[in-house]
Design an enzyme around this catalytic site. Structure first.
Site, PDB file in Angstrom:
ATOM      1  N   HIS A 272       0.807  -1.230   0.000  1.00 58.57           N
ATOM      2  CA  HIS A 272       0.000   0.000   0.000  1.00 58.57           C
ATOM      3  C   HIS A 272       0.838   1.276   0.000  1.00 58.57           C
ATOM      4  CE1 HIS A 272      -4.016  -1.826   0.906  1.00 58.57           C
ATOM      5  NE2 HIS A 272      -3.259  -2.771   1.439  1.00 58.57           N
ATOM      6  N   LYS A 465      -7.756  14.537   5.103  1.00 54.18           N
ATOM      7  CA  LYS A 465      -6.996  13.285   5.105  1.00 54.18           C
ATOM      8  C   LYS A 465      -5.936  13.427   6.175  1.00 54.18           C
ATOM      9  CE  LYS A 465      -6.065  14.192   0.648  1.00 54.18           C
ATOM     10  NZ  LYS A 465      -6.275  13.109  -0.275  1.00 54.18           N
ATOM     11  N   ARG A 466      -5.195  12.338   6.492  1.00 54.59           N
ATOM     12  CA  ARG A 466      -4.114  12.488   7.452  1.00 54.59           C
ATOM     13  C   ARG A 466      -3.160  13.593   6.999  1.00 54.59           C
ATOM     14  NH1 ARG A 466      -3.785   8.689  11.802  1.00 54.59           N
ATOM     15  NH2 ARG A 466      -1.799   9.730  12.171  1.00 54.59           N
ATOM     16  N   LYS A 471       1.402  14.417   1.352  1.00 50.87           N
ATOM     17  CA  LYS A 471       0.049  14.737   0.891  1.00 50.87           C
ATOM     18  C   LYS A 471      -0.099  16.242   0.611  1.00 50.87           C
ATOM     19  CE  LYS A 471      -2.038  10.887   3.511  1.00 50.87           C
ATOM     20  NZ  LYS A 471      -2.744  10.024   2.556  1.00 50.87           N
ATOM     21  N   THR A 576      -8.311   6.980  -1.594  1.00 53.38           N
ATOM     22  CA  THR A 576      -9.667   6.475  -1.815  1.00 53.38           C
ATOM     23  C   THR A 576     -10.685   7.587  -1.592  1.00 53.38           C
ATOM     24  OG1 THR A 576      -9.507   5.610   0.427  1.00 53.38           O
ATOM     25  CG2 THR A 576      -9.315   4.014  -1.353  1.00 53.38           C
ATOM     26  N   LYS A 580     -14.485   8.944  -3.254  1.00 53.26           N
ATOM     27  CA  LYS A 580     -15.682   9.301  -2.475  1.00 53.26           C
ATOM     28  C   LYS A 580     -16.192  10.686  -2.876  1.00 53.26           C
ATOM     29  CE  LYS A 580     -13.765   6.497   1.183  1.00 53.26           C
ATOM     30  NZ  LYS A 580     -12.875   6.468   2.352  1.00 53.26           N
TER      31      LYS A 580
END
Ligand code: C3B
Length: 735
Positions: A272, A465-466, A471, A576, A580
């Site tokens: 992952h 998100k985290r 990111k 993911t 959504k």
């Protein structure tokens, strides 16, 4: 019928269903995308009638609760088990788990050497079962969570009676520590002994359970891989490979080759992440101490593996060192990803780009050794039951009024029928009304939780998100500051022409991740200034929503106009939440990374805002930063100067965020992508101003999202990796 009975029953008792639902805690069992993906998979497995179980730890304290105090993240324990009506304690299902001790070897009557793992301590695993009901099927699967307790019972009565009160409970407390708390890191491993204990406790209890069930069938061992498939969800359960080999070899008396054949045909491994800091390695001395027999087996697995590599590639001496399961460092380390690859028959990544990247970078040598067929891709997916039907009931209803016939929640490809209505006035009006209502609901939540008033008709720009440097929430907030400075420099007339925006952030930083915490602090500090600037008014608001979790996601995601998936290309394996957001009628601004690429292919490039450098160029750019001159983007420099002037408070706090870009090689390419990001955000503004076009984009995108159902994804695992078929169990008469 059942639901109306519930409602009526509750009303009789004087309760409203909404209030009761509010009382339910989120299961706090994971950190971010990895665990949430597993939850979607459980829903799909049950809904598709696959006979499959999930195994995990029953953490007493799951992921912490995040509070924002004076702009800083503060962690608070979340005792989620306080009220969990969904679990069934199974005090009849327990397993004794051994740690520490030593290995004694003996010779049996056939002259075969037998290993005996003796001594050490025993901890008891107790099963707690969480039923996972499928959608539109009577099938219900099981999620079995293990809780740790002392093997000897509550406490040591003898010590207690002798007046040694403290040590009478010490064993119990030490045992309970194993399942006490979830490590709160996302995409980071720290090599702590307790974490290794958790991993072994979990896999040993689960394997015992699986093997016990298989043995009841009285089948020969060689049929084990036909009856059982085990998927390693990242490397965290990789010790299961070693544990199964130990069971077959030491306890069941199989020969090495026969046992190893069973093991490798049973396991599949999903990778992952390619982030180096997330790839697990355990120190050899630590494993030796905690699991002495397992270390011997790991060495044997490695020996036989390296011997076979050497036979096939006799000239390539370096290859052995590169692929070895043992890293020859000080101390030596066990590379868990290598162990997982060697111990599995299939290895998959979670989006096309990611699966290609693992084959050409971190696992390249293994493709040479095992051949390309061992490596495959299964692009992630999400369950439409939760992420559309539950989170956005009105949109779900509107869609089903147009898809008719087959329930689109069981075949998400049915969504494509709504493309026929893209020009239908009434449909579009209802679509727009639903989005506005969702935004109003979020605006209320923002007011209640962050105290900021936002205009629901402004463009809602969301990144939840985290918090992680890869990111790039820092890119987003630097972009927000750039927008603020641009607005400030405009005349009041010019400002009136600008598109109002609300920038919404949410996400937890790992408690020990200092840079991530500084990013949160900067976002809150910018919000404080911008939200109180009368020149700016409703043109720009900046909100950090505390304690982002699944329940909040269900409010936030349906209310988004544009969401940000802006990781440095090649770093986000899939993502993911991108799926959504699009499924809920929001568009995306994103990099060519993870599943963004496949989302683009499905929905069309006119319906997504892509920007930034490509994965294939990242290494060269990083190299150039380190060995050449690194020119910082001019607009970004202006942002930095403003921060350094103290406009957003203490300059010291934010110095590290700036110097990571300016002085330390800009590893995440924030400056390289800044210009392209700002330009693309301007395109988003323009596109949003044309509401008719925007709605067309949103409807078209939703219509084309069928591919991203976790049902499709689970069917791919079932067919390509597990070789299993659905097994529908019909409801018994009268049940
Ligand atoms: C995550 C990745 O970071 C995401 O890109 C991916 O969508 C999900 O897994 C699911 O595949 N991930 C994570 O949350 N924690 C890790 N330790 C590794 C990956």
């Amino acid at each position: 019928m059942l639901i109306s009975n519930c409602l009526a029953g509750l009303a009789d008792l004087g309760f409203r269903i909404e209030d009761v639902i509010e009382q339910e805690h989120d299961a706090a069992l994971g950190n971010g995308g990895l665990g949430r993906l597993a939850a979607c998979f459980l829903d799909s497995l049950a809904s598709l009638n696959y006979p499959a179980w999930g195994y995990g730890l029953r953490y007493r304290y799951g992921i912490f609760k995040q509070e924002i105090i004076d702009g800083y993240q503060v962690e608070v324990p979340d005792y989620w088990l306080d009220f969990n009506p969904w679990e069934f304690p199974r005090h009849d299902v327990t397993v004794d788990i051994q740690f520490f001790g030593h290995v004694r070897k003996s010779t049996d009557e056939n002259g075969r050497t037998v290993a005996h793992w003796e001594g050490g301590e025993i901890v008891k695993a107790v099963a707690y079962d969480v039923p996972i009901p499928g959608y539109a099927t009577p099938s219900t699967n099981n999620l079995r969570l293990w809780s740790s307790t002392a093997a000897s019972g509550e406490f040591d009565f003898q010590k207690f009676n002798n007046g040694d009160y403290e040590s009478s409970v010490a064993d119990q407390q030490r045992a309970e520590t194993i399942s006490a708390v979830l490590y709160p890191n996302d995409n980071l491993e720290r090599g702590k002994e307790l974490r290794l204990k958790q991993q072994y406790f979990w896999v040993a209890a689960s394997l015992y359970d699986i093997v016990r069930r298989f043995k009841k069938s009285k089948r020969p061992w060689k049929e084990f891989p036909e009856q059982v498939a085990i998927q390693l969800n990242d490397t965290h359960p990789t010790l299961a490979v070693v544990e199964l080999q130990r069971i077959l070899l030491d306890l069941e008396g199989l020969e090495w080759d026969e046992a190893w054949n069973i093991v490798t045909n049973t396991f599949g491994y999903t990778n992952h992440t390619v982030l180096p800091e997330a790839l697990e390695k355990w120190s050899v001395p630590l494993i030796q101490h905690l699991l002495p027999r397992h270390l011997q087996i790991i060495y044997d697995i490695n020996l036989y593996f390296l011997q076979s590599v050497e036979r096939r590639f006799p000239e390539e001496r370096d290859l052995l060192g590169r692929v070895s399961i043992i890293e020859e460092s000080q101390p030596k380390m066990v590379r868990m990803a290598h162990l997982a690859i060697v111990g599995s028959h299939k290895v998959n990544g979670v989006a096309e780009l990611h699966s290609d990247l693992i084959k050409t970078t971190i696992f390249k040598d293994f493709v040479t050794i095992f051949g390309p067929d061992k490596f495959t891709n299964v692009t992630n997916g999400i369950t439409p039951r939760r992420w559309l039907h539950q989170a956005n009931p009105r949109l779900s209803e509107l869609i089903s009024s147009k898809t008719g016939g087959k329930d689109f929640l069981t075949d998400l490809n049915e969504l494509n029928k709504i493309e026929l209505y893209v020009k239908d006035k009434a449909f579009r009006k209802e679509w727009a009304d639903i989005k506005l209502a969702n935004k109003e609901r979020l605006a209320k939540h923002i007011k209640a939780s962050a105290g900021v008033t936002v205009d629901p008709t402004a463009l809602f720009d969301v990144q939840v998100k985290r918090i992680h440097e890869y990111k790039r929430q820092q890119l987003n907030i630097f972009g927000v500051i750039h927008r603020y400075l641009t607005l400030k420099a405009m005349s009041p007339e010019e400002r009136k022409k600008q598109q109002p925006r609300v920038s919404i952030f949410g996400g937890k930083a790992a408690p020990g991740y200092w840079m991530a915490k500084q990013i949160i602090h900067l976002i809150n500090s910018v919000g404080k200034v911008v939200n109180n600037d009368e020149d700016i008014g409703d043109l720009l608001k900046v909100v950090f929503l505390e304690d982002y979790n699944v329940s909040k996601a269900e409010i936030i995601i349906p209310a988004s106009d544009i969401s940000e998936h802006i990781s440095t290309a090649g770093t986000e394996a899939s993502g993911t939440s991108n799926m959504k957001f699009v499924l809920n009628g929001g568009l995306i601004i994103g990099t060519c990374d993870g599943a963004n690429i496949e989302i683009t292919r499905e929905i069309g490039e006119n319906n997504i805002f892509l920007f930034g450098n490509l994965a294939e160029d990242v290494e060269d750019l990083r190299h150039a930063h380190t060995y050449g001159t690194h020119e910082i983007d001019t607009d970004l420099n202006r942002v930095f100067q403003e921060i350094e002037k103290g406009t957003f408070g203490s300059t010291q706090d934010f110095a590290a965020l700036i110097s990571a870009v300016r002085d330390h090689g800009d590893y995440y390419l924030v400056s390289d992508d800044f210009h392209s990001y700002i330009e693309t955000q301007a395109l988003v503004d323009d596109a949003y101003r044309n509401q008719e076009e925007w709605i067309t984009k949103c409807i078209t995108s939703v219509a084309r999202m069928g591919f991203f159902s976790s049902d499709r994804c689970i069917n791919e695992y079932a067919e390509g990796i597990w070789n299993i078929e659905p097994l529908r169990v019909e409801k018994e008469e009268g049940a």
